[in-house]
Design a protein around this motif. Structure first.
Motif, PDB file in Angstrom:
ATOM      1  N   ASP A 162       0.816  -1.209   0.000  1.00  0.00           N
ATOM      2  CA  ASP A 162       0.000   0.000   0.000  1.00  0.00           C
ATOM      3  C   ASP A 162       0.851   1.261   0.000  1.00  0.00           C
ATOM      4  O   ASP A 162       0.323   2.377   0.009  1.00  0.00           O
ATOM      5  N   GLY A 163       2.178   1.071   0.029  1.00  0.00           N
ATOM      6  CA  GLY A 163       3.067   2.220   0.050  1.00  0.00           C
ATOM      7  C   GLY A 163       3.319   2.777   1.433  1.00  0.00           C
ATOM      8  O   GLY A 163       3.801   3.904   1.583  1.00  0.00           O
ATOM      9  N   ASN A 164       3.021   1.999   2.457  1.00  0.00           N
ATOM     10  CA  ASN A 164       3.173   2.466   3.831  1.00  0.00           C
ATOM     11  C   ASN A 164       4.469   1.966   4.472  1.00  0.00           C
ATOM     12  O   ASN A 164       4.967   0.883   4.145  1.00  0.00           O
ATOM     13  N   ILE A 165       4.965   2.760   5.383  1.00  0.00           N
ATOM     14  CA  ILE A 165       6.121   2.411   6.215  1.00  0.00           C
ATOM     15  C   ILE A 165       5.604   2.279   7.639  1.00  0.00           C
ATOM     16  O   ILE A 165       4.794   3.082   8.090  1.00  0.00           O
ATOM     17  N   SER A 166       6.063   1.268   8.353  1.00  0.00           N
ATOM     18  CA  SER A 166       5.559   1.067   9.709  1.00  0.00           C
ATOM     19  C   SER A 166       6.439   1.760  10.744  1.00  0.00           C
ATOM     20  O   SER A 166       7.624   2.031  10.514  1.00  0.00           O
ATOM     21  N   GLU A 167       5.846   2.033  11.883  1.00  0.00           N
ATOM     22  CA  GLU A 167       6.578   2.612  13.007  1.00  0.00           C
ATOM     23  C   GLU A 167       7.692   1.669  13.450  1.00  0.00           C
ATOM     24  O   GLU A 167       8.800   2.105  13.796  1.00  0.00           O
ATOM     25  N   GLU A 168       7.414   0.374  13.401  1.00  0.00           N
ATOM     26  CA  GLU A 168       8.417  -0.617  13.819  1.00  0.00           C
ATOM     27  C   GLU A 168       9.670  -0.540  12.959  1.00  0.00           C
ATOM     28  O   GLU A 168      10.789  -0.699  13.468  1.00  0.00           O
ATOM     29  N   GLN A 169       9.491  -0.306  11.678  1.00  0.00           N
ATOM     30  CA  GLN A 169      10.640  -0.198  10.773  1.00  0.00           C
ATOM     31  C   GLN A 169      11.563   0.945  11.179  1.00  0.00           C
ATOM     32  O   GLN A 169      12.791   0.824  11.108  1.00  0.00           O
ATOM     33  N   ILE A 170      10.960   2.044  11.587  1.00  0.00           N
ATOM     34  CA  ILE A 170      11.755   3.206  11.991  1.00  0.00           C
ATOM     35  C   ILE A 170      12.555   2.883  13.249  1.00  0.00           C
ATOM     36  O   ILE A 170      13.759   3.157  13.320  1.00  0.00           O
ATOM     37  N   PHE A 171      11.889   2.281  14.230  1.00  0.00           N
ATOM     38  CA  PHE A 171      12.573   1.947  15.477  1.00  0.00           C
ATOM     39  C   PHE A 171      13.707   0.951  15.244  1.00  0.00           C
ATOM     40  O   PHE A 171      14.756   1.027  15.894  1.00  0.00           O
ATOM     41  N   GLU A 172      13.516   0.011  14.331  1.00  0.00           N
ATOM     42  CA  GLU A 172      14.553  -0.984  14.040  1.00  0.00           C
ATOM     43  C   GLU A 172      15.747  -0.356  13.315  1.00  0.00           C
ATOM     44  O   GLU A 172      16.890  -0.786  13.500  1.00  0.00           O
ATOM     45  N   ALA A 173      15.487   0.656  12.497  1.00  0.00           N
ATOM     46  CA  ALA A 173      16.548   1.234  11.674  1.00  0.00           C
ATOM     47  C   ALA A 173      17.408   2.259  12.402  1.00  0.00           C
ATOM     48  O   ALA A 173      18.609   2.385  12.143  1.00  0.00           O
ATOM     49  N   VAL A 174      16.808   2.985  13.329  1.00  0.00           N
ATOM     50  CA  VAL A 174      17.544   4.046  14.030  1.00  0.00           C
ATOM     51  C   VAL A 174      18.370   3.443  15.161  1.00  0.00           C
ATOM     52  O   VAL A 174      17.836   2.773  16.046  1.00  0.00           O
ATOM     53  N   ASN A 175      19.674   3.688  15.101  1.00  0.00           N
ATOM     54  CA  ASN A 175      20.554   3.230  16.174  1.00  0.00           C
ATOM     55  C   ASN A 175      21.383   4.399  16.703  1.00  0.00           C
ATOM     56  O   ASN A 175      21.200   5.542  16.269  1.00  0.00           O
ATOM     57  N   SER A 176      22.280   4.121  17.615  1.00  0.00           N
ATOM     58  CA  SER A 176      23.054   5.191  18.265  1.00  0.00           C
ATOM     59  C   SER A 176      24.020   5.882  17.317  1.00  0.00           C
ATOM     60  O   SER A 176      24.568   6.940  17.642  1.00  0.00           O
ATOM     61  N   ASP A 177      24.221   5.319  16.124  1.00  0.00           N
ATOM     62  CA  ASP A 177      25.138   5.899  15.141  1.00  0.00           C
ATOM     63  C   ASP A 177      24.394   6.756  14.110  1.00  0.00           C
ATOM     64  O   ASP A 177      24.999   7.308  13.204  1.00  0.00           O
ATOM     65  N   THR A 178      23.085   6.876  14.266  1.00  0.00           N
ATOM     66  CA  THR A 178      22.263   7.602  13.290  1.00  0.00           C
ATOM     67  C   THR A 178      22.378   9.109  13.499  1.00  0.00           C
ATOM     68  O   THR A 178      22.140   9.616  14.598  1.00  0.00           O
ATOM     69  N   ILE A 179      22.725   9.828  12.422  1.00  0.00           N
ATOM     70  CA  ILE A 179      22.870  11.280  12.519  1.00  0.00           C
ATOM     71  C   ILE A 179      21.754  12.038  11.800  1.00  0.00           C
ATOM     72  O   ILE A 179      21.589  13.245  11.988  1.00  0.00           O
ATOM     73  N   LEU A 180      20.976  11.322  10.984  1.00  0.00           N
ATOM     74  CA  LEU A 180      19.881  11.973  10.269  1.00  0.00           C
ATOM     75  C   LEU A 180      18.799  10.957   9.915  1.00  0.00           C
ATOM     76  O   LEU A 180      19.104   9.853   9.455  1.00  0.00           O
ATOM     77  N   VAL A 181      17.557  11.358  10.141  1.00  0.00           N
ATOM     78  CA  VAL A 181      16.417  10.605   9.627  1.00  0.00           C
ATOM     79  C   VAL A 181      15.635  11.573   8.754  1.00  0.00           C
ATOM     80  O   VAL A 181      15.201  12.635   9.216  1.00  0.00           O
TER      81      VAL A 181
END
Length: 377
Positions: free
Chosen positions: A124-143
């Motif tokens: 459907d072209g949607n991104i889930s909240e879970e995907q965001i939480f899984e992708a962002v780690n302590s090394d992330t400088i930009l979302v």
């Protein structure tokens, strides 16, 4: 008769906007950085526009920086954030369905050694909240993520980004591309948890060639251009005062959001019902997506680009086959949704604005019905 239904590409400027731009070009044509009367008059118009737009975002005037449009604002946000924070980490999180100005920017940063995570959508072209939480780690400088997708209208869970950043204890800045959401949804950067927000004028019945980047007070990004004091050196160069004044005028004309939302929802529902009466037609986006956008599979032997041209030349009905910036390339959004080559090659985008009526939908559906009957697969 004609029906303009390509409002995600650009909208028709309000008459008052055109008059304001003309007035600026002929009466207040001075350089807004000059200290004589002509310059001060032009500067006053720029300040007025900044106040109007900042008020619409519930932000301070000083947090708004004018650019040449959404593409420049996105580039400034992404490169500016990455360069300012590269010592803090290396990961950038975005999605596979962003506008080209975001996708190509992060691709360039990837070449420079940054790690880029592109979240894939569902069918459907949607991104889930879970995907965001899984992708962002302590090394992330930009979302960097869009609020509303420009091809299928999926509304992404952008309010979850700040929560994910906090949970991961990441130094990440949050950039939200609100080009397709501004003027249609309530956009308040503070409520969204955003450090950076992109908007542009020509999607809200303003002039082409101007947009803005909201930068939260205290947020540091590195400029992309140098050579002047304008916009606090974040975006130097003589301000396009006629366009900026037109932008402000367009925003001043925003109708009541609740009434507009209701009217567009009714128009979308009517269009869905009428389109589904045509044999073989399939709507690709769900009813959970933005009411301003419909993505539709047309069962004709013609490709989507040819369908767009045919509807235009034969019926005066104006739609598109995806993002205007892609200039006819195969849709990366529908590809990411894994809809299949047949659907991708024969799908068009219909996009509404507050200027559209049911009569426009009738023109559209009549034209599509005749096209399908005359040129079946």
């Amino acid at each position: 008769m004609s029906a303009y239904l390509d409002n995600s590409a650009t909208t028709k400027p309000e008459e008052a906007v055109a008059k304001k731009v003309y007035q600026m070009l002929t009466e207040h044509f001075g350089n807004p950085s000059s200290f004589h009367k002509e310059g001060l008059d032009a500067n006053a118009e720029v300040r007025r526009a900044r106040e109007i737009i900042a008020k619409s975002l519930s932000c301070e005037n000083e947090e708004l920086f004018f650019t040449s449009g959404g593409t420049e604002a996105n580039n400034l946000a992404i490169f500016g954030s990455a360069m300012a924070n590269k010592r803090k980490g290396n990961r950038i999180v975005t999605t596979a369905i962003e506008h080209e100005s975001v996708l190509e920017s992060v691709a360039e940063l990837e070449k420079q050694g940054f790690e880029v995570i592109r979240l894939e959508p569902n069918s459907d072209g949607n991104i889930s909240e879970e995907q965001i939480f899984e992708a962002v780690n302590s090394d992330t400088i930009l979302v960097s993520m869009m609020y509303v997708n420009n091809e299928v209208g999926s509304v992404l869970p952008v309010k979850s980004i700040r929560k994910a950043v906090k949970k991961a204890k990441a130094p990440a800045l949050v950039h939200i591309d609100c080009v397709q959401a501004y003027g249609k949804y309530e956009i308040k950067p503070a409520k969204l948890g955003a450090d950076l927000v992109t908007i542009t004028a020509h999607k809200v019945h303003g002039p082409k060639g101007t947009g803005a980047l909201y930068i939260k007070k205290g947020t540091r990004i590195v400029p992309r251009t140098y050579g002047g004091e304008q916009e606090h050196k974040i975006r130097p160069g003589t301000e396009a005062s006629p366009l900026i004044a037109g932008f402000g005028e367009a925003v001043s004309l925003f109708p009541d959001l609740k009434e507009q939302t209701k009217a567009i929802h009714e128009l979308n529902s009517y269009a869905r019902a009428e389109l589904e009466k045509i044999g073989g037609v399939k709507i690709n986006n769900s009813t959970e997506s933005s009411d301003y956008i419909l993505n539709v599979y047309i069962p004709s032997f013609m490709t989507s680009q040819t369908i767009v041209q045919h509807l235009s030349s034969q019926y005066g009905v104006y739609v598109s086959n995806g993002s205007a910036c892609a200039k006819g390339k195969k849709s990366h959004v529908l590809t990411a949704m894994k809809l299949g080559d047949k659907v991708i090659e024969k799908s068009i985008r219909i996009s509404f604005s507050r200027m559209n009526t049911k009569a426009d939908v009738d023109e559209l559906t009549s034209a599509i019905r005749e096209t399908v009957e005359k040129y079946p697969i």
